[in-house]
Write a protein that holds these residues in place. Structure first.
Motif, PDB file in Angstrom:
ATOM      1  N   GLY A 162     -10.754  10.149  11.267  1.00 45.63           N
ATOM      2  CA  GLY A 162     -10.043   9.104  10.538  1.00 45.63           C
ATOM      3  C   GLY A 162      -8.573   9.434  10.308  1.00 45.63           C
ATOM      4  O   GLY A 162      -8.062  10.449  10.807  1.00 45.63           O
ATOM      5  N   ASP A 166     -12.888   3.786   4.020  1.00 44.82           N
ATOM      6  CA  ASP A 166     -11.666   2.979   4.085  1.00 44.82           C
ATOM      7  C   ASP A 166     -11.270   2.633   2.661  1.00 44.82           C
ATOM      8  O   ASP A 166     -12.081   2.063   1.918  1.00 44.82           O
ATOM      9  N   ARG A 224      -3.322   4.805   2.284  1.00 43.74           N
ATOM     10  CA  ARG A 224      -4.378   4.122   3.027  1.00 43.74           C
ATOM     11  C   ARG A 224      -5.260   5.161   3.719  1.00 43.74           C
ATOM     12  O   ARG A 224      -4.759   6.033   4.437  1.00 43.74           O
ATOM     13  N   LEU A 225      -6.553   5.076   3.474  1.00 43.40           N
ATOM     14  CA  LEU A 225      -7.514   5.925   4.186  1.00 43.40           C
ATOM     15  C   LEU A 225      -8.237   5.047   5.183  1.00 43.40           C
ATOM     16  O   LEU A 225      -8.738   3.980   4.826  1.00 43.40           O
ATOM     17  N   GLU A 226      -8.279   5.476   6.439  1.00 48.20           N
ATOM     18  CA  GLU A 226      -8.949   4.701   7.483  1.00 48.20           C
ATOM     19  C   GLU A 226     -10.066   5.548   8.092  1.00 48.20           C
ATOM     20  O   GLU A 226      -9.793   6.566   8.746  1.00 48.20           O
ATOM     21  N   SER A 227     -11.305   5.142   7.843  1.00 47.49           N
ATOM     22  CA  SER A 227     -12.494   5.816   8.402  1.00 47.49           C
ATOM     23  C   SER A 227     -12.465   7.333   8.203  1.00 47.49           C
ATOM     24  O   SER A 227     -12.809   8.099   9.113  1.00 47.49           O
ATOM     25  N   ASN A 255      -7.575   1.668   0.128  1.00 46.11           N
ATOM     26  CA  ASN A 255      -6.124   1.586  -0.026  1.00 46.11           C
ATOM     27  C   ASN A 255      -5.774   1.628  -1.510  1.00 46.11           C
ATOM     28  O   ASN A 255      -6.569   1.234  -2.363  1.00 46.11           O
ATOM     29  N   ARG A 314     -20.153   7.495   1.333  1.00 48.47           N
ATOM     30  CA  ARG A 314     -19.714   6.161   1.789  1.00 48.47           C
ATOM     31  C   ARG A 314     -19.375   5.288   0.589  1.00 48.47           C
ATOM     32  O   ARG A 314     -20.022   5.380  -0.457  1.00 48.47           O
ATOM     33  N   ASP A 348       0.838  -1.203   0.000  1.00 48.82           N
ATOM     34  CA  ASP A 348       0.000   0.000   0.000  1.00 48.82           C
ATOM     35  C   ASP A 348       0.870   1.249   0.000  1.00 48.82           C
ATOM     36  O   ASP A 348       1.757   1.391   0.841  1.00 48.82           O
TER      37      ASP A 348
END
Ligand code: SF4
Length: 334
Positions: free
Chosen positions: A77, A42, A9-12, A44, A243, A6
């Motif tokens: 996030g 989320d 990366r995006l997390e929440s 990647n 979303r 990766d």
């Protein structure tokens, strides 16, 4: 699951804008609500991968691109680049190394180019501002290399021209050359061909694919056009009202979509032949509702012809429906 390959990366990730309330809200110090432009994403992107982010106008896809390029600050996030948390990194000098490695291509090439600058100055600008060259010779070499890579050959024919002396396709290539000049590892391209003629689109898409192949560069390709996404991307992520509702390989999402929204998008594109889903759902009606009024439950339910009671009460989780294919719909449980 984080992947060693990766690059992003995006997390929440959330981007909520507070709504300015009326007089009573202010007197009572009462929150007036928020525009939930991006509402917990989320995602990647692997090194050398092309991921398309697909959605209608108002889905939040441009805001996601602006978060990645640090033009917008998330309200929740984490944003990770090569494993490093970049979420709260701010300020010109702190962001200089990141801006060197992550570039954005905007939709409107005419707006993106300063009409008083020559092509040379436009492409040279990021090299100068990020202090990536030591002298004029190096600068000329890097500009020439970027113009050639973007398909403006021979570069010498273009360097002294102004934007108004270029065609639409040539202007978009100058924008791409400006992004390429700094040799980025990730490019976020926001609807880069939507304002171009169909014949020019294919050429620009080929330039982007060639650049990925040559430099192992990653690309996040933002578009409202599912067939275009299928042509260029390795994976497609479908965004609806802030979303992600479905993500998977380009072939899976295009030819075996599992979310009713993706199926509806698919049915709206007659140029993709052999659609097995065409008979199952009517074409998409209406528009994405305002992100200030996100419906309770599944946010697609007001437009979904398959909605049932549970859809109006609970938001469906994102679950695996195939190999690396995820979808968020209660029908996946049936
Ligand atoms: Fe339609 Fe319900 Fe699935 Fe949402 S959860 S997409 S409303 S069937």
């Amino acid at each position: 699951m984080p992947d060693a390959a990766d690059i992003l990366r995006l997390e929440s990730i959330k981007v909520h804008f507070p709504i300015q309330g009326g007089l009573f809200d202010r007197v009572l110090n009462r929150p007036a609500g928020a525009v939930r432009a991006v509402d917990g994403i989320d995602l990647n992107v692997r090194r050398g991968e092309i991921v398309a982010l697909v959605g209608e106008s108002g889905s939040g896809k441009t805001t996601v691109g602006r978060v990645i390029t640090k033009l917008a600050q998330p309200t929740g996030g984490r944003l990770l680049f090569e494993g490093r948390d970049m979420t709260s990194v701010q300020g010109t000098s702190a962001l200089r190394p990141y801006r060197h490695r992550v570039q954005m291509i905007f939709q409107d090439a005419y707006q993106a180019l300063n009409p008083r600058h020559t092509v040379f100055d436009i492409v040279a600008e990021p090299l100068r501002s990020l202090r990536l060259v030591k002298n004029g010779t190096q600068l000329a070499e890097r500009v020439s290399e970027a113009l050639a890579a973007a398909g403006l050959n021979p570069p010498g024919d273009f360097v002294s021209r102004f934007p108004h002396e270029l065609s639409g396709g040539q202007r978009q290539r100058v924008v791409i050359a400006g992004a390429l000049a700094v040799r980025p590892e990730l490019i976020v391209a926001d609807e880069p061909v939507s304002m171009l003629d169909v014949s020019i689109r294919a050429q620009i898409l080929q330039v982007l694919i060639d650049l990925r192949d040559k430099y192992n560069m990653a690309l996040l390709f933002i578009t409202h056009d599912l067939p275009l996404a299928w042509l260029i991307a390795d994976r497609i992520a479908v965004l609806y009202l802030g979303r992600l509702v479905e993500i998977g390989s380009a072939d899976e999402i295009t030819f075996n979509p599992r979310h009713p929204y993706t199926i509806a998008l698919r049915n709206a594109t007659p140029q993709i032949g052999g659609n097995p889903c065409r008979a199952e759902l009517p074409a998409l009606q209406g528009e994405v509702p305002s992100a200030a009024r996100v419906p309770k439950g599944c946010r697609f339910h007001p437009r979904c012809p398959l909605a049932f009671d549970r859809c109006r009460q609970e938001e469906p989780p994102t679950v695996e429906v195939g190999s690396r294919h995820m979808s968020a719909c209660w029908l996946n449980e049936r």
